[in-house]
Design a protein around this motif. Structure first.
Motif: not given
Lengths: 84, 324
Positions: A76-84, B27, B59, B156, B204, B307, B313
């Motif tokens: 995903m754009d933005g880590h699925p486990m650590g972004c949102t 990511d 994705q 998170v 984001e 992560v 970035r």
């Protein structure tokens, strides 16, 4: 950890006006309440807890090879486990 | 988190999926830009699914053999479609006779300009950050109910603190008397403010810039076994379309024999207003937003806890937050 070692039995102890006040420190009770409201419940993290996710694709590839399984790669754009 | 996580929360999916695959999440922002062995290998798979042409998005969910053959690909938030596709992939996998096991070489080429060098949780400090939209109702604070739309779930992230940065806190602990107060370093204040006090509950959220920090003050007050932390932030972007006023409080407990943290727990609570390019549909006006910060000891860390921070970035910008 003493502020956060238990969950409040009742959330009705605090008023919102007290919580949003910027003129005084939050009380210990208010901190505990916010802690329990913000943190994820177990039901909300089932997709992380029930599945053994890896974050290193090359390491996961080696494990899959060793265990004789295919990989399921979720990008995903933005880590699925650590972004949102 | 948005909606694709629900596939992996779906009870019907969880019934069959367990142990059928080795699961890995990544990511794609990094992946499609990086030239390390793993990213090059993945990009070759994505091409087979007709993804990633000319640097476009890759994705989705890929079922892949360890050798690198694509079994099936799908990009969906529908658990039924996902199940059908992945069960087809497993059938195909069962039919694989040759090359089911191959030799996987060690990684030779890394790309730390794009990919982030990993943190060492035995030396550095890793803090899990959760955030959630809250609301005031009848004078009480509660979780905001998004009625199924994005923004009602906790988000998170991870706050990374380098060993040397932690050591400066330990040094303060050793030299200060109980009751004495000192400011947290400008670097850490800016890192927390710019990259972690953001509204990421609908995706984001945009990082704050240094000039957006109208007020940012955090102090450490020495207590018996560590520090009490208190802070205030007022963040407003140049267009005045985004603002966040929040109060930070918590405590750090230090193991005096190992000089490692026993705990580092903080909450931030205040009101946030506005939305970013990728975080549309904010609630109108300034609305309550809460954060929790919790140190994760090395013994409790899972692979997914490593992560990198979302805004890593721009690595220099993150590590030298006060300079940029």
């Amino acid at each position: 950890m003493r502020f956060f070692t238990f969950i409040l039995s009742s959330l009705s102890l605090i008023t919102s006006s007290a919580l949003v006040s910027a003129k005084k420190d939050l009380t210990e009770t208010e901190r505990k309440t916010i802690w329990s409201l913000v943190n994820a419940d177990k039901s909300e993290t089932i997709w992380k807890d029930k599945i053994n996710w890896h974050a290193d694709i090359w390491e996961a590839r080696k494990i899959a090879n060793r265990e004789g399984k295919p990989l399921l790669i979720w990008e995903m754009d933005g880590h699925p486990m650590g972004c949102t | 988190m948005l909606n694709r996580e629900f596939i992996f929360s779906n009870p019907e999916v969880l019934k069959w999926i367990d142990n059928k695959f080795i699961f890995v999440a990544g990511d794609d922002w990094y992946r499609r830009r990086a030239q390390d062995d793993a990213s090059v290998w993945f990009k070759s798979i994505a091409r087979k699914a007709r993804r990633g042409k000319n640097g476009s998005t890759q994705q989705g969910c890929y079922a892949v053999t360890p050798k690198g053959e694509l079994l099936r690909f799908i990009n969906t938030s529908d658990p039924k479609k996902f199940t059908v596709t992945m069960l087809e992939a497993l059938k195909l996998w069962d039919g694989v006779v040759q090359d089911k096991k191959v030799t996987i070489p060690e990684m030779k080429n890394f790309d730390y300009k794009v990919n982030v060098p990993p943190i060492d949780p035995s030396k550095d400090v890793l803090i899990k950050v959760q955030s959630r939209a809250l609301t005031e109702k009848d004078g009480k604070l509660e979780r905001w109910n998004s009625n199924g739309k994005a923004g009602g779930k906790p988000a998170v992230g991870h706050l990374w603190i380098k060993q040397a940065e932690w050591q400066s806190i330990v040094q303060n602990f050793k030299t200060m008397e109980v009751g004495e107060t000192t400011p947290l370093t400008k670097r850490l204040i800016h890192r927390i403010a710019k990259f972690h006090l953001i509204d990421n509950t609908r995706g984001e959220g945009p990082a704050w810039e240094s000039k957006d920090l109208k007020h940012a003050k955090v102090t450490l007050t020495r207590v018996k076994n560590g520090f009490a932390i208190r802070g205030m932030f007022l963040l407003t972007n140049q267009k005045k379309s985004l603002s966040h006023s929040t109060e930070l409080s918590g405590e750090i407990t230090i193991n005096q024999s190992t000089a490692r943290p026993v705990s580092w727990t903080m909450i931030a609570y205040g009101k946030h207003r506005g939305e970013g390019k990728y975080t549309r549909n904010a609630r109108p006006g300034a609305q309550p937003l809460g954060f929790t910060f919790e140190f994760l000891p090395a013994s409790k860390i899972r692979p997914i806890d490593l992560v990198p921070p979302q805004h890593m970035r721009w690595q220099r910008g993150y590590w030298e937050a006060e300079k940029h």
